[in-house]
Scaffold this active site. Structure first.
Site, PDB file in Angstrom:
ATOM      1  N   ASN A 140      46.668  50.367  30.414  1.00 46.83           N
ATOM      2  CA  ASN A 140      47.312  51.944  29.268  1.00 46.83           C
ATOM      3  C   ASN A 140      48.910  52.183  30.619  1.00 46.83           C
ATOM      4  OD1 ASN A 140      44.923  52.009  28.310  1.00 46.83           O
ATOM      5  ND2 ASN A 140      44.232  53.048  29.839  1.00 46.83           N
ATOM      6  N   PHE A 383      41.110  38.699  36.202  1.00 44.88           N
ATOM      7  CA  PHE A 383      42.833  38.401  35.951  1.00 44.88           C
ATOM      8  C   PHE A 383      44.341  37.975  35.244  1.00 44.88           C
ATOM      9  CE2 PHE A 383      43.887  33.560  38.375  1.00 44.88           C
ATOM     10  CZ  PHE A 383      43.696  33.045  37.272  1.00 44.88           C
ATOM     11  N   ASP A 384      45.093  38.052  34.793  1.00 46.63           N
ATOM     12  CA  ASP A 384      45.819  38.380  34.064  1.00 46.63           C
ATOM     13  C   ASP A 384      45.263  38.645  32.474  1.00 46.63           C
ATOM     14  OD1 ASP A 384      48.051  35.330  33.323  1.00 46.63           O
ATOM     15  OD2 ASP A 384      46.634  35.517  31.420  1.00 46.63           O
ATOM     16  N   GLY A 385      45.033  39.875  32.170  1.00 47.70           N
ATOM     17  CA  GLY A 385      44.704  40.959  31.512  1.00 47.70           C
ATOM     18  C   GLY A 385      42.951  40.872  31.497  1.00 47.70           C
TER      19      GLY A 385
END
Length: 412
Positions: A140, A383-385
């Site tokens: 967010n 990871f990586d979002g």
């Protein structure tokens, strides 16, 4: 036979495979007896330096910026071969490429010429990092107040900018000397006062401007010789011309940078799956567990291995398709990248777990590689979002668009 790779890409694949077998295969024996992630990371430095010397970091930099990469497909070819042998040095290299990506996306000519030259030289062991994620997560990052959102601040000063804040899970951000990577691209809030709507911007932080504190070095489940510390920036004074793009462009730069990496995470998954399958198939051919027959001769084992190979081919098709869509700038490129990130990473965890069942309790022994492959695979959905908090949400946003067309992902 459908030919997807050019002759140059086939050569790149062959060279990558040879380098992985000759050099990267020595990483795990070199780090196995070391006790901390920082020790293990430092032990990978000679292997990373060899990767740079052989031109593989150069081949990750796009051709328009002086490198050798024709596109995402070139990166995929290297990633599959490297990850099938060692995930640690591989991730350090690809994370450096990610660290340079904001410059590819939004840098001007002067910034590109000044800051990319170090990474084009094929010498030394230069590291770049993209400092985006923060303690508590960045799902967010652009949330309006009273939500915290991104908390790192990029404040205007008479002579440029002042950077303060903390970042976490930033690959190699502390550099080899614990004083910072050779180049950092850092995101932060740049609005003038607390009442303004959130405004995310990105600045370039070269080594000479870094005033960094390494707050914590994490011991991770997988990728145990790749470092992702928490770092703090303390009144880093940055010249005015170090802003990437324009004020407020940061969110778009972040999303663009992590779209291409989403496709590549699918390739990381493919490399781990391929290695796990090859090991398990060989094990099943040579072990009889004290019985009369090889375990491969049993139908249950054959079925499990057949299912695993079908999953590999599904992942290979999807991940490479996503990379090709990136290179062709197709309408469905972002959707395919998200499919690659989510589906391939989660499939890798399931498939490697099933292969450990084939091998049995021996796979619990760290002398065998399956547990290492599984531990590395566990990071891919996170990871990586993260697949849950970030990537599925991004996919949801695509589906909600009035212009969404499910056929945009078709081959043309």
């Amino acid at each position: 036979m459908l030919k997807i790779l050019s002759n140059q890409q086939i050569d790149l694949r062959n060279r990558s495979r040879q380098f992985a077998n000759d050099v990267l295969s020595k990483v795990n024996p070199a780090i196995k007896s070391l006790h901390s992630s920082q020790e293990r990371f430092l032990a990978t430095a000679p292997f990373y330096e060899s990767l740079v010397k052989e031109g593989f970091l150069f081949n990750m930099i796009p051709q328009p910026f002086g490198g050798g990469a024709a596109g995402c497909l070139d990166l995929a070819v290297m990633a599959e071969e490297f990850y099938a042998v060692d995930s640690n040095v591989s991730l350090t290299a690809f994370a450096s490429m990610l660290g340079l990506t904001p410059i590819f996306i939004a840098g001007n000519q002067q910034q590109a010429e000044k800051y990319l030259s170090l990474f084009l030289k094929k010498e030394g062991k230069p590291i770049a990092a993209f400092a985006s994620s923060e303690p508590g997560g960045s799902a967010n990052l652009n949330a309006p107040r009273p939500a915290v959102g991104m908390s790192t601040r990029i404040s205007a000063a008479l002579d440029g900018w002042v950077l303060n804040g903390s970042k976490q899970w930033i690959s190699s951000s502390c550099g080899w000397d614990n004083k910072g990577a050779d180049l950092l691209c850092v995101s932060g809030r740049s609005e003038v006062n607390e009442s303004d709507e959130p405004e995310i911007s990105i600045v370039i932080l070269p080594k000479e401007n870094i005033n960094i504190t390494v707050a914590e070095v994490f011991e991770t489940v997988g990728h145990t010789a790749h470092i992702t510390p928490r770092v703090s920036f303390n009144n880093c004074h940055i010249p005015k011309d170090h802003l990437l793009g324009s004020l407020g462009q940061g969110k778009q730069i972040i999303e663009s940078a992590f779209t291409a990496t989403a496709a590549l995470v699918g390739i990381f998954a493919l490399g781990l799956m391929r290695a796990a399958f090859d090991f398990t198939l060989n094990y099943a051919k040579t072990e009889n567990k004290g019985g009369l027959h090889r375990i491969l001769d049993y139908q249950a084992v054959g079925f499990a291995l057949s299912d695993a190979k079908m999953q590999i081919e599904s992942v290979r098709s999807l991940a490479y398709r996503a990379c090709i869509a990136q290179d062709n700038n197709e309408k469905g490129a972002r959707e395919l990248a998200l499919c690659s990130k989510v589906f391939c990473s989660e499939t890798a965890v399931k498939m490697i777990t099933n292969l450990m069942r084939v091998v049995g309790v021996d796979s619990y022994n760290t002398d065998l590689p399956l547990s290492r492959y599984l531990m590395d695979a566990l990071a891919l959905p996170l990871f990586d979002g993260g697949n849950m908090g970030v990537r599925r949400n991004q996919y949801h946003q695509i589906l909600m668009s009035d212009s969404y067309n499910s056929l945009d992902t078709l081959f043309e």
